[in-house]
Design a protein around this motif. Sequence first.
Motif, short mmCIF file in Angstrom:
data_model
loop_
_atom_site.label_atom_id
_atom_site.label_comp_id
_atom_site.label_asym_id
_atom_site.label_seq_id
_atom_site.Cartn_x
_atom_site.Cartn_y
_atom_site.Cartn_z
N LEU A 101 0.81 -1.21 0.00
CA LEU A 101 0.00 0.00 0.00
C LEU A 101 0.85 1.26 0.00
O LEU A 101 0.45 2.28 -0.58
N ASP A 102 2.01 1.23 0.63
CA ASP A 102 2.91 2.38 0.59
C ASP A 102 3.28 2.73 -0.85
O ASP A 102 3.49 3.91 -1.18
N GLU A 139 -2.33 6.88 1.40
CA GLU A 139 -3.42 7.18 2.33
C GLU A 139 -4.06 5.89 2.85
O GLU A 139 -4.39 5.77 4.04
N ALA A 140 -4.24 4.93 1.95
CA ALA A 140 -4.78 3.63 2.37
C ALA A 140 -3.80 2.92 3.29
O ALA A 140 -4.21 2.21 4.22
N ARG A 183 -2.36 0.93 8.71
CA ARG A 183 -1.52 0.97 9.91
C ARG A 183 -2.37 1.19 11.17
O ARG A 183 -2.12 0.58 12.21
N GLU A 184 -3.34 2.06 11.04
CA GLU A 184 -4.20 2.33 12.19
C GLU A 184 -4.99 1.09 12.59
O GLU A 184 -5.16 0.80 13.79
#
Length: 442
Positions: free
Chosen positions: A155-156, A161-162, A167-168
């Motif tokens: 995703l990075d 943003e995703a 990560r959260e």
Amino acid sequence: MIDRTVNLIRQNARPISETAANDDALMDFIGDANIVLMGEASHGTHDFYYERAQISRRLVAEKGFSAIAVEADWPDAYRINRFVRGMGEDLTPRESVGDFRRFPTWMWRNTDVLHFIDGLRQHNDNLPENSRKVGFYGLDLYSLYTSIAAVLQYLDRVDPEAAQRARERYNCFGQFGEEPQEYGFATAFGLTKSCEDEVVNQLLELQRQAADYAQRDGSIPEDEFFYAEWNAQVIKDAEEYYRAMFRGQVSSWNLRDRHMGETLDRLIEHGAREGEPMKVIVWAHNSHLGDARATQMGDRGELNLGQLARERYGNEVVSVGFTTHTGTVAAASDWDAPVQLKRVRPSMGNSYENLFHRTQMERFWLSLQEEEIARSLESPRLERAIGVIYRPETERASHYFYASLSRQFDAIIHVDNSRAVEPLDRIQPEPEDLPETYPHAI
């Protein structure tokens, strides 16, 4: 009765010269199967790895098999997949097994695996351009934290943003460091809230974005989304598995083998997108690949990958089990203990292994589908299973279970006196009369 059965086996068994793969009759027996399950009676026996490798090479070269799926974690095995398909940064087979760092490392960090990986790479390198290359994939679900890292890395690259949202969500596991068993214990006993909602929501978001990610950056191959998406599935299933560990053996075992079955299904579906059926070879322990309904496992409510594959794919599946009477094995005495070279005790009298030993044939393969053989080997007998731990002092209780062999497998390969794999990492020899130089340096 035993003598009659021994004679019947002797008459129908086909002796193995060097390797069972040399016998065209075995290839004929496999026939047009699209899925070949090849087991092992231990996780540390050279002969099982060697025979599976030789048979796999013929299946790839002559019958169009294009995927090797093994009892290993998805991200660790995918590094090998990149190497054998010429996509990764690793330059040698040894580098490609570098992610196998958790116990038991010798399962995949051994010389037999290196030789096999090298052969797959050579095969792929020699294929015509645009031909389907053979892949190498892991079926297991222990890789909670390495799979999280893989999803975030993907995703990075495609959607920062995703990646932050992921990560959260995955930070739910943060208080447990990298000890998934501690997470499982805490949630199973109500000491903390589970991360189930977070991992499910992350998987669903990733799946919803599939088409967008495929168009967003053409420099990232479609296979990389497939890899990331299935890592998210691994995380979901691993989260459930570690909670189930503390609810009982049957529950966690069934979750694990269902995950293996779903991974096999997903591989086949993914391969079909390339315009031709994906034919898959599976390497795993006999206890995962021999139909559980024919064993004590089934009696206590356990299922396994072999059963699930037969139920879904029927005659497309051929399953081959492996047995041995005695020899040596690479195994530990306890979980996370050092690997040792151990003597395998001669098989117990009322076992299939001992029945095969009485034939006085050193190596053979035997079809279990011939009617008279099937009847003779249908009555339950003891069957030995050595995993990554071997405790000869409690041999019967620790390593034997009852099974109906001819209902469990389609064929069996027996090596009467087998020897251990050679781990790439240091080994502590046992017993003392074995050479101190084992394994040979490479």
